[in-house]
Design a protein around this motif. Structure first.
Motif, mmCIF file in Angstrom:
data_model
loop_
_atom_site.group_PDB
_atom_site.id
_atom_site.type_symbol
_atom_site.label_atom_id
_atom_site.label_comp_id
_atom_site.label_asym_id
_atom_site.label_seq_id
_atom_site.Cartn_x
_atom_site.Cartn_y
_atom_site.Cartn_z
ATOM 1 N N ILE A 1 0.818 -1.376 0.040
ATOM 2 C CA ILE A 1 0.081 0.137 0.083
ATOM 3 C C ILE A 1 0.962 1.255 0.062
ATOM 4 N N LYS A 2 0.608 2.226 -0.885
ATOM 5 C CA LYS A 2 1.216 3.598 -0.811
ATOM 6 C C LYS A 2 -0.140 4.642 -1.077
ATOM 7 N N MET A 3 -0.745 4.699 -2.179
ATOM 8 C CA MET A 3 -1.777 5.516 -2.330
ATOM 9 C C MET A 3 -1.681 6.904 -1.776
ATOM 10 N N GLY A 4 -0.475 7.579 -2.062
ATOM 11 C CA GLY A 4 -0.503 8.896 -1.504
ATOM 12 C C GLY A 4 -1.365 9.856 -1.964
ATOM 13 N N ASP A 5 -2.307 9.523 -3.118
ATOM 14 C CA ASP A 5 -3.234 10.583 -3.476
ATOM 15 C C ASP A 5 -4.564 10.397 -2.868
ATOM 16 N N THR A 6 -5.053 9.229 -2.199
ATOM 17 C CA THR A 6 -6.092 8.877 -1.701
ATOM 18 C C THR A 6 -6.744 9.792 -0.703
ATOM 19 N N PRO A 7 -5.754 10.525 0.121
ATOM 20 C CA PRO A 7 -6.397 11.483 1.008
ATOM 21 C C PRO A 7 -7.397 12.498 0.507
#
Length: 429
Positions: A243-249
């Motif tokens: 998991i990274k998903m740094g744009d999800t916030p």
């Protein structure tokens, strides 16, 4: 057997973590993403968006790669996977958009960063931002920027009236470095834009600090995703499923409570007003005596030969030696022997750089400078003065996650988000 196992796991989820307060009205959103560029976390975030797309009125998906070679095709490929999983998702919730409706709003934006003036010519993506912003609606258009600001800057330049019709949540940090020119243009010319500039908070979403073992970056995939549906099979192609998903916030912010109040606690972080954006101008080489704040705009101005090239032409290179390795940045000709390059450091470190050009007589330059962890830090005479609706990461030291300012405002809800997502993954088995 897989379904039974997942059902067992989901029954154990701690309900006390589920703190989400649904947004009362489906928000109108447009996502600008550098999917397909150098960082595959956008693919992970796009998977998350598609699985939650029933919560939004999605008006645009724009391919805007400031760096790398992402295209609209990368968006369409993800929608193809979504189409195959949609029957199972729709068994549990209504309101999911049709794949064709999503394909229709996919647009190609600028490929590569804008020149030093911050804009160039319109793209399909920037025109679409304007078109969506000008729709008659009681709601604003929420522009969620997962990459550079280049298409947003172009849209604002081409139609400044949209400034009052949009709200922006921008994942800054390294994306700010890649789009320094367009950021400077917006801060200089549109200080009254309503924007959340999240430079550090979003990092809390891929932090494992205090996270249960089953929800850590390297364990979540095998525990909850594995090969769930076509989206699940594809997920392992990005960071091997970690998991990274740094744009999800940016998306999470639109899913929790009242998005018009950045000061509240939400899955996507909590923010505070900022009235200036630091900017330092250098007309001579820098040394270790020069310290700048992280995320600050640095302008290097040089005098050189009067070149016979158009103004705003990229004509020299700044090579920076950083912790992550060597990176090269273009510099531009302003005309009449004047040259400039904008650079934005993304983390605390000591940087060494060399400036060179093939133009005969160009003044080669070497230098160093120190980056501290203060954002926005002390005021300076050259700072951009921001209006009343510019928000950024909270500077309370207790909310830092390591060196990431505001990181705990997102990290606090990470387990709740991933457990909620686990329910939807179970639907795809």
């Amino acid at each position: 057997m897989k379904t039974v196992f997942l059902s067992y796991l989901l029954a154990l989820l701690p309900v006390t973590l589920m703190a989400q307060k649904p947004v009362p009205v489906k928000p109108r959103i447009l996502i600008s993403t550098d999917i397909g560029g150098t960082d595959p976390d956008d693919n992970q975030s796009m998977t998350h968006f598609l699985m939650y797309s029933n919560l939004f009125e999605t008006e645009g998906l724009v391919s805007s790669p400031s760096y790398g070679y992402g295209t609209k095709r990368h968006l369409l490929d993800m929608i193809d996977l979504y189409e195959k999983d949609l029957p199972k998702l729709s068994q549990h919730l209504t309101g999911y958009p049709t794949p064709d409706a999503l394909r229709t709003v996919c647009k190609q934006g600028r490929q590569g960063a804008a020149p030093v003036k911050g804009y160039t010519t319109a793209t399909e993506g920037s025109d679409w931002i304007i078109s969506c912003a000008k729709k008659i609606s009681e709601q604003p258009l929420w522009v969620l920027v997962w990459g550079g600001l280049d298409d947003l800057a172009q849209a604002l330049h081409d139609d400044p009236t949209i400034q009052t019709k949009i709200r922006v949540y921008w994942i800054g940090g390294p994306n700010k470095k890649w789009s320094a020119n367009s950021y400077a243009y917006i801060a200089q010319n549109f200080p009254n834009l309503w924007i959340i500039e999240a430079n550090g908070s979003y990092n809390g979403f891929f932090s494992d600090n205090g996270v249960p073992d089953s929800l850590r970056n390297h364990t979540y995939h095998d525990r909850y995703i594995r090969a769930a549906g076509h989206l699940g099979k594809d997920f392992r192609n990005y960071y091997k499923g970690n998991i990274k998903m740094g744009d999800t916030p940016a998306l999470l912010y639109m899913m929790d409570g009242d998005p018009t109040d950045p000061g509240k606690e939400s899955w996507g972080g909590s923010f505070e007003k900022v009235d200036h954006s630091p900017r330092r101008i250098f007309t001579t080489g820098t040394t270790l005596a020069d310290t700048v704040g992280v995320y600050s705009v640095m302008e290097f101005h040089l005098k050189g030969p009067k070149a016979t090239i158009p103004a705003d032409s990229a004509c020299f290179t700044m090579t920076v030696q950083a912790q992550i390795g060597e990176q090269k940045w273009p510099g531009y000709y302003l005309g009449n022997g004047n040259y400039v390059i904008l650079y934005i450091p993304k983390q605390t470190e000591t940087l060494t750089y060399t400036i060179r050009s093939v133009i005969p007589g160009f003044p080669q330059q070497h230098g160093k400078f120190v980056v501290n962890n203060n954002w926005p830090g002390k005021r300076g005479a050259a700072d951009y003065k921001l209006g009343p609706n510019w928000y950024t990461d909270r500077d309370n030291p207790s909310l830092f996650d390591g060196r990431q300012q505001g990181g705990k405002t997102v990290l606090k809800w990470r387990s709740a988000v991933l457990l909620d997502w686990a329910k939807r993954w179970a639907w795809l088995y």
